[in-house]
Design an enzyme around this catalytic site. Structure first.
Site, PDB file in Angstrom:
ATOM      1  N   ALA A   1       0.852  -1.187   0.000  1.00  0.00           N
ATOM      2  CA  ALA A   1       0.000   0.000   0.000  1.00  0.00           C
ATOM      3  C   ALA A   1       0.881   1.228   0.000  1.00  0.00           C
ATOM      4  O   ALA A   1       2.051   1.173   0.375  1.00  0.00           O
ATOM      5  CB  ALA A   1      -0.900   0.031   1.240  1.00  0.00           C
ATOM      6  N   GLU A   2       0.314   2.321  -0.433  1.00  0.00           N
ATOM      7  CA  GLU A   2       0.846   3.632  -0.073  1.00  0.00           C
ATOM      8  C   GLU A   2       0.256   3.894   1.297  1.00  0.00           C
ATOM      9  O   GLU A   2      -0.957   3.753   1.484  1.00  0.00           O
ATOM     10  CB  GLU A   2       0.390   4.688  -1.090  1.00  0.00           C
ATOM     11  CG  GLU A   2       1.062   4.569  -2.447  1.00  0.00           C
ATOM     12  CD  GLU A   2       2.552   4.907  -2.409  1.00  0.00           C
ATOM     13  OE1 GLU A   2       2.993   5.619  -1.486  1.00  0.00           O
ATOM     14  OE2 GLU A   2       3.289   4.453  -3.299  1.00  0.00           O
TER      15      GLU A   2
ATOM     16  N   THR B   1      -2.689   1.957  -6.007  1.00  0.00           N
ATOM     17  CA  THR B   1      -2.225   0.767  -5.268  1.00  0.00           C
ATOM     18  C   THR B   1      -3.301   0.245  -4.309  1.00  0.00           C
ATOM     19  O   THR B   1      -3.616  -0.947  -4.295  1.00  0.00           O
ATOM     20  CB  THR B   1      -0.939   1.099  -4.490  1.00  0.00           C
ATOM     21  OG1 THR B   1       0.090   1.342  -5.437  1.00  0.00           O
ATOM     22  CG2 THR B   1      -0.533  -0.052  -3.579  1.00  0.00           C
TER      23      THR B   1
ATOM     24  N   THR C   1      -6.439  -0.779   8.019  1.00  0.00           N
ATOM     25  CA  THR C   1      -6.205   0.165   9.113  1.00  0.00           C
ATOM     26  C   THR C   1      -7.504   0.562   9.809  1.00  0.00           C
ATOM     27  O   THR C   1      -8.582   0.541   9.197  1.00  0.00           O
ATOM     28  CB  THR C   1      -5.522   1.427   8.526  1.00  0.00           C
ATOM     29  OG1 THR C   1      -5.576   2.470   9.477  1.00  0.00           O
ATOM     30  CG2 THR C   1      -6.229   1.938   7.273  1.00  0.00           C
ATOM     31  N   ASP C   2      -7.385   0.991  11.051  1.00  0.00           N
ATOM     32  CA  ASP C   2      -8.554   1.520  11.762  1.00  0.00           C
ATOM     33  C   ASP C   2      -8.946   2.900  11.229  1.00  0.00           C
ATOM     34  O   ASP C   2     -10.013   3.421  11.544  1.00  0.00           O
ATOM     35  CB  ASP C   2      -8.302   1.581  13.276  1.00  0.00           C
ATOM     36  CG  ASP C   2      -7.065   2.376  13.673  1.00  0.00           C
ATOM     37  OD1 ASP C   2      -6.429   2.999  12.791  1.00  0.00           O
ATOM     38  OD2 ASP C   2      -6.727   2.370  14.879  1.00  0.00           O
ATOM     39  N   GLU C   3      -8.063   3.505  10.394  1.00  0.00           N
ATOM     40  CA  GLU C   3      -8.345   4.856   9.904  1.00  0.00           C
ATOM     41  C   GLU C   3      -9.536   4.893   8.951  1.00  0.00           C
ATOM     42  O   GLU C   3     -10.093   5.953   8.698  1.00  0.00           O
ATOM     43  CB  GLU C   3      -7.094   5.453   9.239  1.00  0.00           C
ATOM     44  CG  GLU C   3      -5.945   5.519  10.220  1.00  0.00           C
ATOM     45  CD  GLU C   3      -4.722   6.269   9.731  1.00  0.00           C
ATOM     46  OE1 GLU C   3      -4.846   7.134   8.856  1.00  0.00           O
ATOM     47  OE2 GLU C   3      -3.634   5.988  10.263  1.00  0.00           O
TER      48      GLU C   3
ATOM     49  N   TYR D   1      -5.485   8.791   1.991  1.00  0.00           N
ATOM     50  CA  TYR D   1      -4.973   7.461   2.365  1.00  0.00           C
ATOM     51  C   TYR D   1      -6.100   6.588   2.893  1.00  0.00           C
ATOM     52  O   TYR D   1      -6.349   5.487   2.384  1.00  0.00           O
ATOM     53  CB  TYR D   1      -3.860   7.590   3.419  1.00  0.00           C
ATOM     54  CG  TYR D   1      -3.575   6.293   4.165  1.00  0.00           C
ATOM     55  CD1 TYR D   1      -3.077   5.175   3.492  1.00  0.00           C
ATOM     56  CD2 TYR D   1      -3.821   6.166   5.538  1.00  0.00           C
ATOM     57  CE1 TYR D   1      -2.829   3.974   4.160  1.00  0.00           C
ATOM     58  CE2 TYR D   1      -3.570   4.976   6.213  1.00  0.00           C
ATOM     59  CZ  TYR D   1      -3.076   3.881   5.522  1.00  0.00           C
ATOM     60  OH  TYR D   1      -2.844   2.696   6.181  1.00  0.00           O
TER      61      TYR D   1
ATOM     62  N   ALA E   1      -9.284   6.935   2.734  1.00  0.00           N
ATOM     63  CA  ALA E   1     -10.370   6.724   1.762  1.00  0.00           C
ATOM     64  C   ALA E   1      -9.975   5.636   0.755  1.00  0.00           C
ATOM     65  O   ALA E   1     -10.809   4.814   0.352  1.00  0.00           O
ATOM     66  CB  ALA E   1     -10.686   8.033   1.037  1.00  0.00           C
ATOM     67  N   SER E   2      -8.705   5.618   0.369  1.00  0.00           N
ATOM     68  CA  SER E   2      -8.250   4.585  -0.576  1.00  0.00           C
ATOM     69  C   SER E   2      -8.269   3.208   0.082  1.00  0.00           C
ATOM     70  O   SER E   2      -8.688   2.219  -0.528  1.00  0.00           O
ATOM     71  CB  SER E   2      -6.834   4.894  -1.073  1.00  0.00           C
ATOM     72  OG  SER E   2      -6.799   6.161  -1.665  1.00  0.00           O
ATOM     73  N   LYS E   3      -7.801   3.141   1.334  1.00  0.00           N
ATOM     74  CA  LYS E   3      -7.843   1.854   2.036  1.00  0.00           C
ATOM     75  C   LYS E   3      -9.298   1.404   2.191  1.00  0.00           C
ATOM     76  O   LYS E   3      -9.619   0.225   2.028  1.00  0.00           O
ATOM     77  CB  LYS E   3      -7.171   1.953   3.417  1.00  0.00           C
ATOM     78  CG  LYS E   3      -5.670   2.120   3.401  1.00  0.00           C
ATOM     79  CD  LYS E   3      -4.905   0.937   2.814  1.00  0.00           C
ATOM     80  CE  LYS E   3      -4.880  -0.295   3.687  1.00  0.00           C
ATOM     81  NZ  LYS E   3      -3.987  -1.347   3.117  1.00  0.00           N
TER      82      LYS E   3
ATOM     83  N   LEU F   1       5.255   9.144  12.942  1.00  0.00           N
ATOM     84  CA  LEU F   1       5.567   9.883  14.176  1.00  0.00           C
ATOM     85  C   LEU F   1       6.750   9.293  14.962  1.00  0.00           C
ATOM     86  O   LEU F   1       7.718   9.996  15.253  1.00  0.00           O
ATOM     87  CB  LEU F   1       4.324   9.953  15.078  1.00  0.00           C
ATOM     88  CG  LEU F   1       4.564  10.665  16.417  1.00  0.00           C
ATOM     89  CD1 LEU F   1       4.885  12.137  16.227  1.00  0.00           C
ATOM     90  CD2 LEU F   1       3.369  10.523  17.345  1.00  0.00           C
TER      91      LEU F   1
ATOM     92  N   ASP G   1      -0.776  22.374  11.956  1.00  0.00           N
ATOM     93  CA  ASP G   1      -1.494  21.098  12.048  1.00  0.00           C
ATOM     94  C   ASP G   1      -1.738  20.500  10.663  1.00  0.00           C
ATOM     95  O   ASP G   1      -1.773  21.212   9.662  1.00  0.00           O
ATOM     96  CB  ASP G   1      -2.842  21.327  12.763  1.00  0.00           C
ATOM     97  CG  ASP G   1      -3.293  20.080  13.499  1.00  0.00           C
ATOM     98  OD1 ASP G   1      -2.703  19.003  13.273  1.00  0.00           O
ATOM     99  OD2 ASP G   1      -4.247  20.178  14.295  1.00  0.00           O
ATOM    100  N   ARG G   2      -1.942  19.181  10.632  1.00  0.00           N
ATOM    101  CA  ARG G   2      -2.277  18.456   9.397  1.00  0.00           C
ATOM    102  C   ARG G   2      -3.704  18.811   8.978  1.00  0.00           C
ATOM    103  O   ARG G   2      -4.612  18.775   9.822  1.00  0.00           O
ATOM    104  CB  ARG G   2      -2.164  16.966   9.704  1.00  0.00           C
ATOM    105  CG  ARG G   2      -2.649  16.047   8.631  1.00  0.00           C
ATOM    106  CD  ARG G   2      -2.644  14.587   9.112  1.00  0.00           C
ATOM    107  NE  ARG G   2      -1.341  13.982   9.079  1.00  0.00           N
ATOM    108  CZ  ARG G   2      -1.050  12.781   9.614  1.00  0.00           C
ATOM    109  NH1 ARG G   2      -1.983  12.087  10.251  1.00  0.00           N
ATOM    110  NH2 ARG G   2       0.155  12.287   9.527  1.00  0.00           N
TER     111      ARG G   2
END
Ligand code: NAD
Ligand code: TYD
Length: 336
Positions: free
Chosen positions: A82-83, A99, A124-126, A150, A152-154, A190, A272-273
């Protein structure tokens, strides 16, 4: 058992390949990896001459590469490819769709065609979006609500897995894990970034006030979770992989500073992101109750092992930080 691991030259894929080859003398591994910036064959030095291990350079988004890697057929595909980095997905999302969605689709097609007997999707939990406080948890039934390109793609890849099981009865298991940390993590996330910056006497960039929190799992524990799911998991099921070890980012950094003998002047608060998810927290009761897995490494113990690894393997990350990474880092921090 013959296993096709995709993305096996990356952080967790390479840890899992070494785990399997150490534990199961009869298993064979084929590693299909495109060798993006995150793929590093040095992660696999200790197994490269093992007769049970084969490396194939190729792209999961290219069905011919998938066919080439599968050859006569495999028992299982475990999709680590994955990316994976949220900040990169904000800068440049396209590769994530190729990907994480199209690549997953190609692997599912291979399983549907009978070229592999089953597949495990590493996710992922994301995909669930964010929780607002530490006590709130995602379960396997939580609705997908991704925030970044990221996640959303997963989520797209994972939805395709669910659809293939429902529509074609394709044998697939989906796993959603909390954040990984440990040896061989590319120094952009991180913990790996913070440790390597501190070893270089640089500051640690903390987004915003650092009040966001993540749930953390050490490499060995994630490898054991996938090993358990590989041997005991039920097709069509979804398993959350979590530890309930939740920490605010600022507290992660403060613990690292303490373990590395540094003071808080080494923290640099930065912009911030965009779309930053506040918290991730996952309920692992199904995996623990039904399959009997549980984590064995505490967050602090894992952090100490991780610091030790980066101290002992400075060539590994210094090569990365002096190469492609520099360009990314310059883009990422140009607006700070
Ligand atoms: P990583 O970024 O370290 O490595 C990804 C690997 O995939 C690299 O070796 C790369 O070369 C390879 N790859 C990328 N695109 C490819 C393509 N099109 N074809 C073939 N190979 C390709 O990844 P990681 O952090 O170890 O994550 C592994 C998996 O776990 C991913 O699916 C990720 O979404 C998931 N995950 C990661 C975390 C985390 O905290 N890092 C948490 C939960 C789930
Ligand atoms: P990251 O490791 O990128 O993982 P993810 O966003 O996929 O969970 O980031 C973990 C948390 O740390 C996230 O809340 C963003 C924050 N962060 C920083 O504060 N500084 C940094 O330099 C990085 C990379 C992340």
């Amino acid at each position: 058992m013959k296993i096709l691991i995709t993305g096996g030259a990356g952080f967790m894929g390479s840890n899992f390949i070494k785990h399997i080859l150490n534990k199961y003398p009869d298993y064979q591994i084929i590693n299909l990896d495109k060798l993006t910036y995150a793929g590093n064959l040095e992660n696999l030095k200790e197994v490269e001459n093992d007769s049970r291990y084969t490396f194939v350079k190729g792209d999961i988004a290219d069905e011919n590469d998938v066919d080439k890697a599968i050859g006569e057929g495999v028992d299982v595909i475990i999709n680590y490819a994955a990316e994976t980095h949220v900040d990169r997905s904000i800068l440049d999302p396209k590769a994530f769709l190729e990907t994480d969605i199209l690549g997953t689709f190609n692997l599912l097609e291979a399983v549907r065609a009978g070229k592999a007997k089953k597949m495990i999707q590493i996710s992922t939990d994301e995909v669930f979006g964010m929780v607002h406080e530490m006590g709130e948890e995602f379960t396997e039934e939580s609705r997908f609500d991704p925030s970044s390109p990221y996640s959303a793609s997963k989520a797209g890849g994972d939805h395709m897995c669910g659809a293939y099981f429902k529509t074609y009865d394709t044998p697939i298991i989906v796993t959603h894990s909390c954040n990984f940390f440990g040896p061989n993590q590319y120094p952009e996330k991180l913990i790996s970034l913070a440790i390597t910056n501190l070893l270089e006497d640089k500051k640690v960039p903390v987004y915003g006030e650092g009040n966001q929190f993540r749930e953390w799992i050490f490499t060995e524990d994630h490898c054991n979770a996938i090993d358990t799911i590989l041997h005991k998991g039920e097709m069509g099921e979804v398993y959350n992989i979590g530890t309930r070890q939740r920490r605010k980012n600022i507290d992660v950094i403060k613990t690292l500073l303490k373990f590395m003998g540094k003071d808080e002047n080494n923290i640099e608060k930065v912009k911030d992101r965009p779309g930053h998810d506040f918290g991730y927290a996952i309920n692992p009761d199904k995996l623990m109750g039904e399959l009997g897995w549980k984590p064995a490494v505490s967050f602090e113990e894992g952090l100490q092992k991780t610091i030790d690894w980066y101290k002992e393997n400075q060539d590994w990350w210094k090569k990365i930080k002096s190469g492609e990474y520099k360009e990314y880092y310059a883009k990422q921090y140009k607006n700070v």
